[in-house]
Design an enzyme around this catalytic site. Sequence first.
Site, PDB file in Angstrom:
ATOM      1  N   ASP A  89       5.653 -22.487  37.204  1.00 15.09           N
ATOM      2  CA  ASP A  89       4.233 -22.458  36.801  1.00 15.09           C
ATOM      3  C   ASP A  89       3.608 -21.115  37.160  1.00 15.09           C
ATOM      4  O   ASP A  89       3.498 -20.764  38.333  1.00 15.09           O
ATOM      5  CB  ASP A  89       3.507 -23.593  37.547  1.00 15.09           C
ATOM      6  CG  ASP A  89       2.044 -23.710  37.166  1.00 15.09           C
ATOM      7  OD1 ASP A  89       1.616 -23.089  36.179  1.00 15.09           O
ATOM      8  OD2 ASP A  89       1.329 -24.462  37.872  1.00 15.09           O
TER       9      ASP A  89
ATOM     10  N   ASP B 191      -4.482 -28.830  35.769  1.00 14.32           N
ATOM     11  CA  ASP B 191      -4.749 -28.019  36.959  1.00 14.32           C
ATOM     12  C   ASP B 191      -6.092 -28.367  37.568  1.00 14.32           C
ATOM     13  O   ASP B 191      -7.148 -28.051  37.013  1.00 14.32           O
ATOM     14  CB  ASP B 191      -4.733 -26.532  36.578  1.00 14.32           C
ATOM     15  CG  ASP B 191      -3.320 -26.015  36.382  1.00 14.32           C
ATOM     16  OD1 ASP B 191      -2.482 -26.227  37.290  1.00 14.32           O
ATOM     17  OD2 ASP B 191      -3.047 -25.395  35.337  1.00 14.32           O
TER      18      ASP B 191
HETATM   19  C1  DX5 Z   1      -2.427 -21.470  38.361  1.00 20.56           C
HETATM   20  C2  DX5 Z   1      -2.181 -22.792  37.678  1.00 20.56           C
HETATM   21  C3  DX5 Z   1      -1.288 -22.630  36.508  1.00 20.56           C
HETATM   22  C4  DX5 Z   1      -1.916 -21.730  35.482  1.00 20.56           C
HETATM   23  C5  DX5 Z   1      -0.917 -21.245  34.491  1.00 20.56           C
HETATM   24  O1  DX5 Z   1      -3.266 -21.624  39.401  1.00 20.56           O
HETATM   25  O2  DX5 Z   1      -1.565 -23.711  38.557  1.00 20.56           O
HETATM   26  O3  DX5 Z   1      -0.881 -23.874  35.975  1.00 20.56           O
HETATM   27  O4  DX5 Z   1      -2.979 -22.349  34.830  1.00 20.56           O
HETATM   28  O5  DX5 Z   1      -1.558 -20.321  33.661  1.00 20.56           O
HETATM   29  P1  DX5 Z   1      -0.743 -19.169  32.947  1.00 20.56           P
HETATM   30  O6  DX5 Z   1       0.358 -19.818  32.172  1.00 20.56           O
HETATM   31  O7  DX5 Z   1      -1.762 -18.500  32.096  1.00 20.56           O
HETATM   32  O8  DX5 Z   1      -0.239 -18.285  34.045  1.00 20.56           O
HETATM   33 ZN    ZN Z   2      -0.552 -25.511  37.664  1.00 22.34          ZN
END
Ligand code: DX5
Ligand code: ZN
Length: 214
Positions: free
Chosen positions: A174, A34
């Site tokens: 995601d 990310d």
């Molecule tokens: C959000 C990111 C995700 C996030 C997922 O902005 O694109 O990939 O890190 O994190 P979790 O699984 O904790 O929601």
């Molecule tokens: Zn992401």
Amino acid sequence: MNKVSPSIISSKLETLGNEISACDNADVFSYHLDVMDGHFVPNLTMGPDLVKAIRRSTERTLETHLMIERPDKYYKSFIDAGSDILLIHEECLVDFRKLISDIKGEGAGFGIVLNPDTPFSKAERFMEDSQILLIMSVHPGFSGQKFIDYVLPKIAEARKYIDEQGLKTKIEIDGGITDITGKKALDAGADILVSASYIFSGNIGERIKILQNL
Ligand code: DX5
Ligand code: ZN
């Protein structure tokens, strides 16, 4: 076995090598990286140097989720750092035809990303070129947010479109993925589960196995 892509944003960065070994041992499908620039989303994360270090730590696919205003300016640094696939938001104001052809010209894969409030119809023109359709189930910017249920019909709509058109595009989900929400996403038609906080807030190997076996 379901395909799982850990987002290392929530891993223990001080011992990242160990976290990656635990994920590799659990047979993850890919890694989800990310990248945030503090403009496109209100947070800052990693740049190409960290991607390079991760590239040296695993041979698995690295997909880089660019939450940045100018993916056209930075895509190449991430490919040079070792990213295999670049995931680009439909909401970015760029010349997509040029960007997709530039990314493919560098030998990398392309995926299109939709924010929770962006309808699937906006992705249709990209589908033939996309290895991945990434559907956001949180508003991007932070890990640890709650899964937004209203994206489930969008997954189902995308699944139907991909199957009807005979495309190879994988649907990835995601944001807020847990054992409960992951199951809902898979039932709606998702192929790959991205997860950060659920995986890294517990025993990494066990949490990955749970998601793989939903
Ligand atoms: C959000 C990111 C995700 C996030 C997922 O902005 O694109 O990939 O890190 O994190 P979790 O699984 O904790 O929601
Ligand atoms: Zn992401």
